[in-house]
Design an enzyme around this catalytic site. Structure first.
Site, mmCIF file in Angstrom:
data_model
loop_
_atom_site.group_PDB
_atom_site.id
_atom_site.type_symbol
_atom_site.label_atom_id
_atom_site.label_comp_id
_atom_site.label_asym_id
_atom_site.label_seq_id
_atom_site.Cartn_x
_atom_site.Cartn_y
_atom_site.Cartn_z
ATOM 1 N N SER A 287 -23.550 57.860 4.332
ATOM 2 C CA SER A 287 -22.644 56.911 3.085
ATOM 3 C C SER A 287 -21.043 56.788 3.875
ATOM 4 O O SER A 287 -20.042 56.635 3.246
ATOM 5 C CB SER A 287 -23.210 57.097 2.334
ATOM 6 O OG SER A 287 -23.264 58.328 1.631
ATOM 7 N N LYS B 283 -17.754 52.822 0.076
ATOM 8 C CA LYS B 283 -17.569 51.679 -1.512
ATOM 9 C C LYS B 283 -16.712 51.110 -1.285
ATOM 10 O O LYS B 283 -16.694 50.069 -2.333
ATOM 11 C CB LYS B 283 -17.566 52.906 -2.095
ATOM 12 C CG LYS B 283 -18.802 54.236 -2.252
ATOM 13 C CD LYS B 283 -19.439 53.356 -3.236
ATOM 14 C CE LYS B 283 -20.622 54.956 -4.243
ATOM 15 N NZ LYS B 283 -20.750 54.658 -5.457
#
Length: 410
Positions: free
Chosen positions: A302, A53
């Site tokens: 992720s 992110k």
């Protein structure tokens, strides 16, 4: 749909090098053998903030005007975007406020605070936290940075595809976790720009499959509720701005049950010695759902921000799922030596006892039977069946006991 351009992706790819760790692809012998493909992992769980992110957050802040930065930033996040914005804002010298659901793991909350952001806990799920963040933005004039429904954020996330294709130009499939769709939008759009032959598959939790439902309906659809252990992808409604890109560039959606994530966690710990959070495990669990052979597949991991309490619970459930921990109930005559006899039998079969429960009140005739519940470790399903067979041969008529929760709750 001209806004996500190759030029912007190239710009973002150069910029994010300032804040990202180089996450080289990891070849998996274990999963390659399991699937008949060549499987690689893109370990974004190894980023400084524990997730990808930071890419989107850093690029987004780069695109803001000085006036927008001066007002301070606000965002909403289940954890990983929160840390990305907090860290990127700290580097840019910008004040940041983050609204997080009250259910966010403590580790993610504390890490976000450690980067200097103010944290507000509101709502049970991301969507409720996001609504509150919009209200605070209106009240105090903050600049809102959406965690996924923002094309600049998606551009930053898409830099992952640039790195994958540079390192493995002949990749056939890229598996991408989907929550709101920012990562999948960026990766799929850039992958198709660089090589339209690459297949990009989005992977969602079955209990929060808003993108899957939306694609079936042909429009953005919100779910009434979400229920999944993959908290980073627990989103009720995908991004409106992103949806056309997903429709255009994503080749399919796979949905994953929570039970599959538990098994995937054990696989990653045992075979790759890596901690991957549940949302990051979606693409690992999806490998067995791909009906292809001899392909080069990259699964994007992720993130890896998982608190130790969650880890402990998942390990216990994983051991149960794999028959490496099980409970069996047997009836014994209530006389001296019977417990020792059972223990000797289990020792001979190499069953490692975790817990014994001796219940003398299962029957009003104690001389006829008392119940012994044995929780033990085994090497797997074959070994469990071997132990049960040995108990049966000894005349104990064993019954397997279903776990209610972890193996401390029966």
């Amino acid at each position: 749909m001209e806004e996500l351009t190759l030029e912007k992706f190239e710009e973002a790819s150069e910029l994010v090098k300032d804040v990202t760790t180089e996450t080289k692809l990891i070849y998996s012998e274990y999963f390659s053998a399991q699937t008949g493909n060549k499987v690689f992992f893109k370990p974004e769980n190894m980023q400084y903030t524990g997730a990808y992110k930071v890419r989107g957050a850093y690029y987004k802040i780069h695109t803001l005007t000085e006036e927008e930065k001066s007002r301070g930033l606000i965002t909403a996040s289940a954890g990983n975007h929160a840390q990305g914005v907090a860290y990127a804002a700290k580097l840019a010298g910008v004040k940041a406020t983050v609204v997080m659901p009250t259910t966010t793991p403590l580790m993610k909350v504390n890490r976000t605070k450690s980067y200097g952001a103010d944290v507000v806990l509101e709502g049970d799920v991301f969507d409720e936290a996001c609504d509150h963040a919009y209200k605070l933005a209106d009240e105090f004039g903050y600049t809102f940075v959406h965690p996924f429904d923002d094309l600049d954020v998606a551009t930053g996330q898409g830099t992952i595809a640039m790195e994958i294709i540079k390192e493995l130009p002949t990749v056939d499939y890229i598996l991408v976790p989907i929550g709101g769709g920012g990562l999948c939008t960026g990766v799929s759009t850039l992958a198709k720009l660089l090589n339209p032959k690459i297949k990009v598959i989005g992977v969602e939790p079955a209990g929060a499959n808003c993108m899957h439902v939306s694609l079936k309906e042909g429009k953005v659809v919100g779910l009434p509720q979400v229920n999944t252990i993959a908290d980073g992808t627990a989103v009720k409604r995908p991004g409106e701005k992103l949806f056309p890109y997903i429709q255009e560039n994503v080749d399919g959606i796979i949905t994953i049950e929570d039970s599959e994530l538990i098994v995937a966690f054990l696989d990653m710990v045992e075979n790759h010695k890596m901690i991957v959070e549940n949302s990051g495990l979606l693409t690992v669990a999806a490998l067995k759902h791909l009906n292809v052979q001899k392909k080069k597949i990259v699964s994007i991991l992720s993130g890896g921000n998982m608190d130790v309490i969650t880890m402990s619970s998942i390990v216990q459930h994983g051991l149960i799922e794999r028959d490496r921990v099980f409970t069996v109930s047997v009836l014994l005559p209530d006389k001296p030596g019977e417990l020792a006899r059972v223990s000797a039998l289990l020792a001979k079969e190499q069953g490692n006892i975790i817990k014994l429960e001796h219940n003398q009140f299962i029957s009003i005739n104690r001389n006829a039977a008392v119940e012994l519940r044995i929780t033990m470790e085994a090497f797997g399903t074959d070994h469990k069946n071997q132990i049960v067979s040995a108990l049966t041969s000894a005349g104990y008529r064993p019954k397997l006991v279903k776990f209610k929760g972890t193996y401390s709750e029966m």
